[in-house]
Design a protein around this motif. Structure first.
Motif, mmCIF file in Angstrom:
data_model
loop_
_atom_site.group_PDB
_atom_site.id
_atom_site.type_symbol
_atom_site.label_atom_id
_atom_site.label_comp_id
_atom_site.label_asym_id
_atom_site.label_seq_id
_atom_site.Cartn_x
_atom_site.Cartn_y
_atom_site.Cartn_z
ATOM 1 N N UNK A 8 -80.734 17.130 -35.629
ATOM 2 C CA UNK A 8 -80.884 16.545 -34.305
ATOM 3 C C UNK A 8 -80.141 15.240 -34.082
ATOM 4 N N UNK A 9 -79.509 14.722 -35.126
ATOM 5 C CA UNK A 9 -78.744 13.501 -34.951
ATOM 6 C C UNK A 9 -77.491 13.742 -34.127
ATOM 7 N N UNK A 10 -76.824 12.644 -33.760
ATOM 8 C CA UNK A 10 -75.593 12.771 -32.997
ATOM 9 C C UNK A 10 -75.180 11.451 -32.387
ATOM 10 N N UNK A 11 -74.231 11.556 -31.466
ATOM 11 C CA UNK A 11 -73.706 10.384 -30.763
ATOM 12 C C UNK A 11 -74.297 10.352 -29.364
ATOM 13 N N UNK A 12 -74.825 9.208 -28.979
ATOM 14 C CA UNK A 12 -75.437 9.080 -27.666
ATOM 15 C C UNK A 12 -75.136 7.685 -27.127
ATOM 16 N N UNK A 13 -75.065 7.562 -25.818
ATOM 17 C CA UNK A 13 -74.840 6.260 -25.199
ATOM 18 C C UNK A 13 -76.143 5.451 -25.173
ATOM 19 N N UNK A 14 -76.002 4.164 -25.143
ATOM 20 C CA UNK A 14 -77.165 3.295 -25.025
ATOM 21 C C UNK A 14 -77.991 3.682 -23.800
ATOM 22 N N UNK A 15 -79.299 3.702 -23.992
ATOM 23 C CA UNK A 15 -80.192 4.136 -22.931
ATOM 24 C C UNK A 15 -80.541 5.605 -22.976
ATOM 25 N N UNK A 84 -86.224 7.421 -27.346
ATOM 26 C CA UNK A 84 -85.815 7.136 -25.978
ATOM 27 C C UNK A 84 -85.288 5.705 -25.875
ATOM 28 N N UNK A 85 -84.598 5.442 -24.802
ATOM 29 C CA UNK A 85 -84.055 4.096 -24.545
ATOM 30 C C UNK A 85 -83.318 3.564 -25.772
ATOM 31 N N UNK A 86 -82.459 4.387 -26.301
ATOM 32 C CA UNK A 86 -81.761 4.029 -27.535
ATOM 33 C C UNK A 86 -80.843 2.833 -27.348
ATOM 34 N N UNK A 87 -80.754 2.050 -28.404
ATOM 35 C CA UNK A 87 -79.925 0.847 -28.404
ATOM 36 C C UNK A 87 -78.889 0.963 -29.533
ATOM 37 N N UNK A 88 -77.780 0.256 -29.423
ATOM 38 C CA UNK A 88 -76.780 0.291 -30.507
ATOM 39 C C UNK A 88 -77.379 -0.077 -31.861
ATOM 40 N N UNK A 112 -92.608 10.368 -51.897
ATOM 41 C CA UNK A 112 -92.068 11.094 -53.038
ATOM 42 C C UNK A 112 -90.916 12.028 -52.686
ATOM 43 N N UNK A 113 -90.890 12.472 -51.434
ATOM 44 C CA UNK A 113 -89.937 13.490 -51.037
ATOM 45 C C UNK A 113 -89.103 12.990 -49.866
ATOM 46 N N UNK A 114 -87.811 13.277 -49.968
ATOM 47 C CA UNK A 114 -86.856 12.770 -48.986
ATOM 48 C C UNK A 114 -85.874 13.856 -48.589
ATOM 49 N N UNK A 115 -85.489 13.818 -47.320
ATOM 50 C CA UNK A 115 -84.414 14.673 -46.868
ATOM 51 C C UNK A 115 -83.064 14.012 -47.104
ATOM 52 N N UNK A 116 -82.017 14.726 -46.713
ATOM 53 C CA UNK A 116 -80.661 14.223 -46.913
ATOM 54 C C UNK A 116 -80.208 13.241 -45.835
ATOM 55 N N UNK A 117 -80.899 13.244 -44.714
ATOM 56 C CA UNK A 117 -80.578 12.310 -43.648
ATOM 57 C C UNK A 117 -79.746 12.936 -42.550
ATOM 58 N N UNK A 118 -79.851 12.367 -41.370
ATOM 59 C CA UNK A 118 -79.047 12.781 -40.223
ATOM 60 C C UNK A 118 -78.542 11.532 -39.516
ATOM 61 N N UNK A 119 -77.260 11.557 -39.141
ATOM 62 C CA UNK A 119 -76.629 10.371 -38.562
ATOM 63 C C UNK A 119 -76.957 10.251 -37.080
ATOM 64 N N UNK A 120 -77.357 9.063 -36.689
ATOM 65 C CA UNK A 120 -77.562 8.729 -35.282
ATOM 66 C C UNK A 120 -76.640 7.570 -34.948
ATOM 67 N N UNK A 121 -75.807 7.752 -33.927
ATOM 68 C CA UNK A 121 -74.892 6.708 -33.498
ATOM 69 C C UNK A 121 -75.111 6.447 -32.016
ATOM 70 N N UNK A 122 -75.393 5.208 -31.686
ATOM 71 C CA UNK A 122 -75.632 4.813 -30.301
ATOM 72 C C UNK A 122 -74.503 3.888 -29.870
ATOM 73 N N UNK A 123 -73.746 4.321 -28.887
ATOM 74 C CA UNK A 123 -72.618 3.526 -28.410
ATOM 75 C C UNK A 123 -73.051 2.628 -27.257
ATOM 76 N N UNK A 124 -72.391 1.493 -27.166
ATOM 77 C CA UNK A 124 -72.748 0.532 -26.112
ATOM 78 C C UNK A 124 -71.928 0.758 -24.867
#
Length: 124
Positions: A8-15, A84-88, A112-124
């Motif tokens: 579910x990660x990805x690139x999204x604009x601020x807000x 919601x209301x994502x910020x950089x 004890x248990x961890x996933x590999x992670x998903x990148x979230x990038x919020x552009x300004x």
């Protein structure tokens, strides 16, 4: 033992908004407290949100309180993070974590248990 896979990660604009999912394998998912952590480039991993085994208790970092919501569906072995209301400054790799038992922690060392992670990038 449980294996965790985030999506579910990805690139999204601020807000904007994103919804992260963490799918867990195994038959005992409902016995696990779950949490989300994140790590920004050059920074230490930090706590974001946590939820008890039945969803009855939730905890949030002050920086995301009022903007993020953690939830879980034990029938689907999945935990979610609605952002919601994502910020950089929310940019980073988001990790799902789990620990067996009733205790809900806010420290990474408690899980004890961890996933590999998903990148979230919020552009300004």
């Amino acid at each position: 033992q449980v294996q965790l896979v985030e999506s579910g990660g990805g690139l999204v604009q601020a807000g904007g908004s994103l919804r992260l999912s963490c799918a867990a394998s195994g038959r005992t998912f409902s016995s696990y407290a779950m949490a989300w952590f994140r790590q920004a480039p050059g920074k230490e991993r930090e706590f974001v949100a946590a939820i008890s085994w039945n969803g009855g208790s939730t905890y949030y970092a002050d920086s995301v309180k009022g903007r993020f919501t953690i939830s879980r569906d034990n029938a689907k072995n999945t935990v979610y993070l609605q952002m919601n209301s994502l910020k950089p400054e929310d940019t980073g790799v988001y990790y799902c974590a789990g620990r067996l038992g009733l205790r809900v922690g806010t420290q990474g060392s408690e899980y004890n248990y961890w996933g590999q992670g998903t990148q979230v990038t919020v552009s300004s």
